[in-house]
Motif scaffolding. Structure first.
Motif, PDB file in Angstrom:
ATOM      1  N   LEU A 542       0.820  -1.209   0.000  1.00 18.10           N
ATOM      2  CA  LEU A 542       0.000   0.000   0.000  1.00 18.10           C
ATOM      3  C   LEU A 542       0.854   1.260   0.000  1.00 18.10           C
ATOM      4  N   LEU A 543       1.864   1.298   0.879  1.00 16.05           N
ATOM      5  CA  LEU A 543       2.637   2.521   1.063  1.00 16.05           C
ATOM      6  C   LEU A 543       3.862   2.600   0.164  1.00 16.05           C
ATOM      7  N   GLN A 544       4.495   1.469  -0.111  1.00 15.61           N
ATOM      8  CA  GLN A 544       5.702   1.465  -0.931  1.00 15.61           C
ATOM      9  C   GLN A 544       5.362   1.000  -2.348  1.00 15.61           C
ATOM     10  N   SER A 545       4.493   1.774  -2.977  1.00 12.79           N
ATOM     11  CA  SER A 545       4.010   1.374  -4.305  1.00 12.79           C
ATOM     12  C   SER A 545       4.983   1.722  -5.419  1.00 12.79           C
ATOM     13  N   GLY A 546       5.949   2.589  -5.148  1.00 12.17           N
ATOM     14  CA  GLY A 546       6.873   3.025  -6.183  1.00 12.17           C
ATOM     15  C   GLY A 546       6.375   4.221  -6.975  1.00 12.17           C
ATOM     16  N   ILE A 547       5.182   4.748  -6.615  1.00 13.74           N
ATOM     17  CA  ILE A 547       4.612   5.906  -7.320  1.00 13.74           C
ATOM     18  C   ILE A 547       4.870   7.137  -6.465  1.00 13.74           C
ATOM     19  N   ARG A 549       3.886  10.207  -6.724  1.00 13.60           N
ATOM     20  CA  ARG A 549       2.713  11.031  -6.429  1.00 13.60           C
ATOM     21  C   ARG A 549       1.954  10.474  -5.223  1.00 13.60           C
ATOM     22  N   ARG A 550       1.878   9.153  -5.125  1.00 20.65           N
ATOM     23  CA  ARG A 550       1.179   8.546  -3.991  1.00 20.65           C
ATOM     24  C   ARG A 550       1.936   8.785  -2.689  1.00 20.65           C
ATOM     25  N   TYR A 551       3.257   8.697  -2.761  1.00 24.30           N
ATOM     26  CA  TYR A 551       4.054   8.964  -1.563  1.00 24.30           C
ATOM     27  C   TYR A 551       3.792  10.379  -1.048  1.00 24.30           C
ATOM     28  N   LEU A 552       3.830  11.349  -1.974  1.00 22.23           N
ATOM     29  CA  LEU A 552       3.610  12.736  -1.575  1.00 22.23           C
ATOM     30  C   LEU A 552       2.209  12.934  -1.016  1.00 22.23           C
ATOM     31  N   PHE A 553       1.224  12.276  -1.643  1.00 23.47           N
ATOM     32  CA  PHE A 553      -0.151  12.412  -1.186  1.00 23.47           C
ATOM     33  C   PHE A 553      -0.292  11.887   0.244  1.00 23.47           C
ATOM     34  N   VAL A 554       0.289  10.717   0.532  1.00 25.87           N
ATOM     35  CA  VAL A 554       0.188  10.134   1.870  1.00 25.87           C
ATOM     36  C   VAL A 554       0.882  11.011   2.905  1.00 25.87           C
ATOM     37  N   VAL A 555       2.055  11.539   2.546  1.00 27.26           N
ATOM     38  CA  VAL A 555       2.801  12.375   3.490  1.00 27.26           C
ATOM     39  C   VAL A 555       2.013  13.629   3.842  1.00 27.26           C
ATOM     40  N   PHE A 556       1.505  14.330   2.809  1.00 32.17           N
ATOM     41  CA  PHE A 556       0.804  15.582   3.077  1.00 32.17           C
ATOM     42  C   PHE A 556      -0.567  15.336   3.711  1.00 32.17           C
ATOM     43  N   ALA A 557      -1.214  14.243   3.342  1.00 31.00           N
ATOM     44  CA  ALA A 557      -2.491  13.916   3.980  1.00 31.00           C
ATOM     45  C   ALA A 557      -2.290  13.630   5.469  1.00 31.00           C
ATOM     46  N   ARG A 659      -1.020  17.017 -19.350  1.00 33.86           N
ATOM     47  CA  ARG A 659      -2.034  16.774 -18.336  1.00 33.86           C
ATOM     48  C   ARG A 659      -2.128  15.276 -18.018  1.00 33.86           C
ATOM     49  N   ASP A 660      -2.371  14.994 -16.770  1.00 34.58           N
ATOM     50  CA  ASP A 660      -2.595  13.611 -16.363  1.00 34.58           C
ATOM     51  C   ASP A 660      -3.966  13.184 -16.877  1.00 34.58           C
ATOM     52  N   PRO A 661      -4.031  12.111 -17.649  1.00 32.62           N
ATOM     53  CA  PRO A 661      -5.321  11.727 -18.223  1.00 32.62           C
ATOM     54  C   PRO A 661      -6.313  11.211 -17.183  1.00 32.62           C
ATOM     55  N   ALA A 662      -5.863  10.915 -15.970  1.00 28.53           N
ATOM     56  CA  ALA A 662      -6.775  10.373 -14.967  1.00 28.53           C
ATOM     57  C   ALA A 662      -7.801  11.420 -14.565  1.00 28.53           C
ATOM     58  N   PRO A 663      -9.100  11.190 -14.773  1.00 27.45           N
ATOM     59  CA  PRO A 663     -10.130  12.207 -14.470  1.00 27.45           C
ATOM     60  C   PRO A 663     -10.271  12.403 -12.967  1.00 27.45           C
ATOM     61  N   LEU A 668      -8.630  16.107  -6.543  1.00 34.53           N
ATOM     62  CA  LEU A 668      -8.268  15.522  -5.259  1.00 34.53           C
ATOM     63  C   LEU A 668      -7.000  16.166  -4.704  1.00 34.53           C
ATOM     64  N   ASP A 669      -6.055  16.437  -5.611  1.00 38.16           N
ATOM     65  CA  ASP A 669      -4.837  17.135  -5.187  1.00 38.16           C
ATOM     66  C   ASP A 669      -5.159  18.532  -4.680  1.00 38.16           C
ATOM     67  N   ALA A 670      -6.109  19.190  -5.335  1.00 34.46           N
ATOM     68  CA  ALA A 670      -6.479  20.542  -4.922  1.00 34.46           C
ATOM     69  C   ALA A 670      -7.099  20.538  -3.526  1.00 34.46           C
ATOM     70  N   VAL A 671      -7.945  19.561  -3.280  1.00 39.24           N
ATOM     71  CA  VAL A 671      -8.556  19.453  -1.939  1.00 39.24           C
ATOM     72  C   VAL A 671      -7.482  19.231  -0.887  1.00 39.24           C
ATOM     73  N   LEU A 672      -6.542  18.341  -1.189  1.00 40.10           N
ATOM     74  CA  LEU A 672      -5.463  18.079  -0.237  1.00 40.10           C
ATOM     75  C   LEU A 672      -4.622  19.332  -0.007  1.00 40.10           C
ATOM     76  N   ALA A 673      -4.328  20.055  -1.091  1.00 45.65           N
ATOM     77  CA  ALA A 673      -3.537  21.283  -0.964  1.00 45.65           C
ATOM     78  C   ALA A 673      -4.256  22.308  -0.096  1.00 45.65           C
ATOM     79  N   LEU A 674      -5.568  22.446  -0.289  1.00 50.29           N
ATOM     80  CA  LEU A 674      -6.332  23.380   0.532  1.00 50.29           C
ATOM     81  C   LEU A 674      -6.329  22.961   2.009  1.00 50.29           C
TER      82      LEU A 674
END
Length: 758
Positions: A542-547, A549-557, A659-663, A668-674
């Motif tokens: 879950l945490l060591q996915s190698g991505i 962006r996911r690492y940064l998301f988990v840290v800031f969340a 742009r990241d094609p993922a819709p 979600l990043d914006a919500v986390l940033a806020l």
């Protein structure tokens, strides 16, 4: 034979191996008159004075008893090992581990500071891990060593927390002070957490149910290790801790019932499991667990006779158990097996070993005139003196002792008498260095049984006084007349002999019952480890996915959640702020910073993003200028300029940002940033709105000129008061500059090799 053994190669150590522990034993014996006279010897040195931690040692009746057992039995074990492990490729390593453990155990029982005690406690854990896993080529030895390390190590962590709380509650970390503060500690709100944590440490170390499974598994160690660590010393560290803490923690219902119930259940359970074993060494291991349960049970009492019974049985058990382990080692060494079904009639070819085994077994079974008989009588007298539940304790003691009578016959008498059986190796008498230890220890059991006053006045009474924290008179005698303890002894012998004669069908019943159990302690441990590994694997996936962006998301969340929860729980977000004090220029700069941040988040060009981020830095520098910090503003501008230039040069070599094609991902990043921005902003506003602590400011204002000869306080702080910190920051900047230079230079060379093509 182990691959690390070379047959029939004599050890060069010989009798010299026993000299270090024997010298220690003689040194402790020299202190016997002083301790028996009611005095104590204390040595102390400052270790961490600012925390009140000292390296201090205390020699009183309790610590002297343990020190003599550790060094005295250690001498016989060292001598025994010089033959038993002769020719082993790692014999020198073994003796290093053995003496390392001996020193750690002596430090533990002599420590007068709880932090010092814990340090030596953990050293015994490490040393026992090395000794249990000495045969590292064996998977069983490695597993057993790891199991012992994890179980006792986890208990050690609980003990550390308990000792720290105990030091706070008593106002000192010195045991000699703590033990005089019993009433204060028992009245403290921290008493129950302290007691639970200390008991966890003691119960894991001394293998009380449900932590009993690790000790029999530790029999994977060489026999000398079993004779030393798991009969006379290491496993009794928990018993020592309970005895040492008795004046400070005993006397409450929780103490009495915890030790009584856990001790009784452990004693009876281990006795039954000992009867089920066919391996002589494993059967002895379970009888060790039984002895530890009995000692724990009696230490729960305040009665002096119960504590005297615990001290006497401590010595009895150390003598006969070390002797019997070494006897079993001799049997295995000379016959090639420890299975009871393959051993009969060895007395004719091993007469000295048979005598030592018989004497130790009679003491273990509690027959007169051995010290074991006195210890058993005293145990029954102490059980009946326990006010809380005398019949429960006495019944548990009778049942456990009866089973010990049967096991003593199975382990130490059955292999030597009857018709000879064929063994894997032709048996013959062992060398003198193998049988001298068990013979002397068994003889001590007989000598002290015939003349109990030798140990009553010199060892038992001072130890009981140290445990109870008050002077106590202790009398040991072989004959007390016809009384209830004697009748209980008769019942014990009758029941024990009955079990011995019918032990084979009883063993088959126990094996059948064990096979039907849903689980055992050992299987439960394996299940826990398997579950822990599965949890670790799932967590890693879950945490060591190698991505990234996911690492940064988990840290800031995690940051937003932790900071936001803290603000809400502490009610720190309810602050007032004078918004009217803000001027138009301030709002203009805030708007500039917000615009730069927004542009950084929405643009697709990396170069534009880094430039927009530079706008944010310029806005921060302008705030520094507005609020009277021009030097900090200049630093901010220089850093921002350097970052923009260097990163811009590096990013020219990267592909276009699309742009990241993922819709919905950017939303979600914006919500986390806020959320992160809101949490950090609220924290800053709460800090600014709160009262200012000027203690540090006042210190620097008063010390800058007279101590550092500087009027610019910021410069003085950076260059003088925080010189090493500044040096570290300069080093980081230099390393970053070198990295940037290498990056730019490497980019230029790449272009030159490619003919200027990007």
């Amino acid at each position: 034979m182990s691959p690390n053994m070379v047959a029939d190669r004599p050890s060069k150590l010989g009798w010299l191996s026993a000299l270090p522990p024997a010298a220690l034993a003689l040194a402790f014996l020299a202190c016997l008159p002083t301790i028996a006279g009611g005095e104590a010897i204390r040595i102390a040195y400052d270790w961490v004075p600012s925390l009140g931690i000292r390296i201090s040692f205390l020699l009183d009746g309790l610590s002297l008893t343990f020190a003599l057992l550790i060094s005295g039995i250690g001498a016989f074990v060292a001598l025994y090992s010089s033959v038993y492990l002769a020719g082993h490729l790692h014999l020198g390593r073994f003796f290093f581990y053995l003496f390392f453990f001996m020193a750690a155990m002596l430090g533990l029982v002599l420590a007068d500071n709880v932090i010092t005690l814990f340090v030596f406690w953990e050293l015994t854990t490490v040393a026992s891990y090395l000794l249990i896993g000495f045969d590292h080529a064996s998977a069983k030895a490695r597993r057993s060593a790891l199991q012992a390390l994890l179980v006792t190590g986890a208990g050690g962590l609980a003990l550390l927390a308990g000792l720290i709380l105990l030091g706070f509650a008593a106002g000192s970390f010195e045991l000699s002070v703590i033990l005089t503060q019993g009433d204060l500690i028992r009245a403290d709100a921290l008493y129950l957490p302290i007691l639970v944590l200390v008991l966890l440490g003691a119960f894991t170390k001394s293998a009380q149910v449900p932590f009993h499974f690790w000790l029999p598994n530790a029999m994977a160690a060489p026999t000398p290790v079993s004779a030393y660590l798991h009969s006379a010393t290491m496993v009794k560290a928990g018993i020592y801790l309970l005895a040492r803490m008795h004046p400070a923690l005993s006397g409450t219902e929780v103490w009495i019932w915890s030790l009584t119930i856990f001790g009784a259940v452990t004693a009876v359970t281990a006795s039954v499991l000992a009867l089920r074993q066919t391996d002589l060494k494993l059967a002895l291991a379970y009888t060790t667990v039984m002895a530890l349960g009995t000692l724990t049970m009696f230490l729960g009492s305040e009665a002096s006779v119960a504590v005297a019974a615990a001290v006497t049985f401590l010595m009895v058990h150390s003598f006969y158990k070390a002797a019997l382990f070494m006897v079993v080692g001799i049997i295995d060494y000379r016959t090639g097996t420890r299975e009871v079904a393959q051993l009969r009639g060895l007395a004719g070819v091993m007469p000295v070993t048979a005598v030592a085994a018989a004497a130790a077994a009679l003491s273990m079974a509690g027959f007169p005139p051995f010290l074991g008989f006195i210890g058993k009588e005293l145990k029954y007298e102490g059980a009946l003196a326990i006010a809380s539940e005398p019949m429960f304790v006495a019944g548990a003691a009778v049942l456990a002792n009866a089973l010990m009578v049967a096991v003593a016959g199975i382990v130490a008498l059955r292999p030597f008498y009857g018709a000879r059986l064929v063994t894997p190796k032709a048996p013959k008498e062992a060398p003198v260095r193998l049988w001298i230890g068990p013979l002397v220890l068994a003889a001590l059991g007989l000598t002290f049984g015939l003349t109990p006053s030798l140990i009553a006045d010199n060892l038992v009474q001072p130890a009981v006084t140290a445990i109870l924290g008050r002077p106590e008179a202790v009398k040991l005698a072989l004959w007390h007349g016809i009384n209830l303890p004697l009748l209980l002894s008769v019942v014990t012998f009758a029941l024990g002999l009955s079990v011995y004669f019918f032990h084979q069908p009883l063993r088959r019943i126990l094996i059948s019952l064990e096979a039907r159990l849903p689980t055992t302690g050992d299987r439960t441990w394996d299940g826990l480890l398997t579950g822990l590994k599965a949890l670790a694997a799932a967590q890693t996936r879950l945490l060591q996915s190698g991505i990234l962006r996911r690492y940064l998301f988990v840290v800031f969340a995690s940051l937003a959640l932790a900071v936001g929860t803290t603000l809400i729980v502490t009610d720190a977000w309810r602050f007032s702020f004078a918004w009217s004090d803000l001027m138009l220029k301030h709002w203009a700069v805030v708007a500039l910073i917000a615009a730069g941040a927004m542009m950084t988040a929405v643009v697709n060009s990396r170069l534009a993003a880094i430039c927009a981020l530079g706008v944010v830095g310029v806005g921060v520098a302008m705030l520094f200028v507005m609020f009277g910090a021009p030097d900090v503003a200049i630093t901010q501008l220089l850093v921002e300029t350097l970052v923009v230039v260097l990163v811009a040069v590096a990013m020219l070599r990267l592909p276009d940002l699309r742009r990241d094609p993922a819709p919905g991902f950017r939303g979600l990043d914006a919500v986390l940033a806020l959320c992160v921005g809101a949490a950090v902003s609220a924290t800053l506003l709460a800090v600014v709105a709160g009262p200012m602590d000027r203690s540090i400011t006042t210190y620097f204002e008063g010390a800058s000129v007279p101590e550092a000869f500087g009027h610019n306080i910021v410069n003085v702080i950076l260059v003088d008061f925080r010189a090493l910190d500044t040096f570290g920051e300069v080093a980081v900047v230099v390393v970053a500059a070198l990295g940037a230079y290498a990056l730019i230079r490497g980019t230029r060379r790449t272009r030159e090799k490619s003919g200027g093509r990007p």
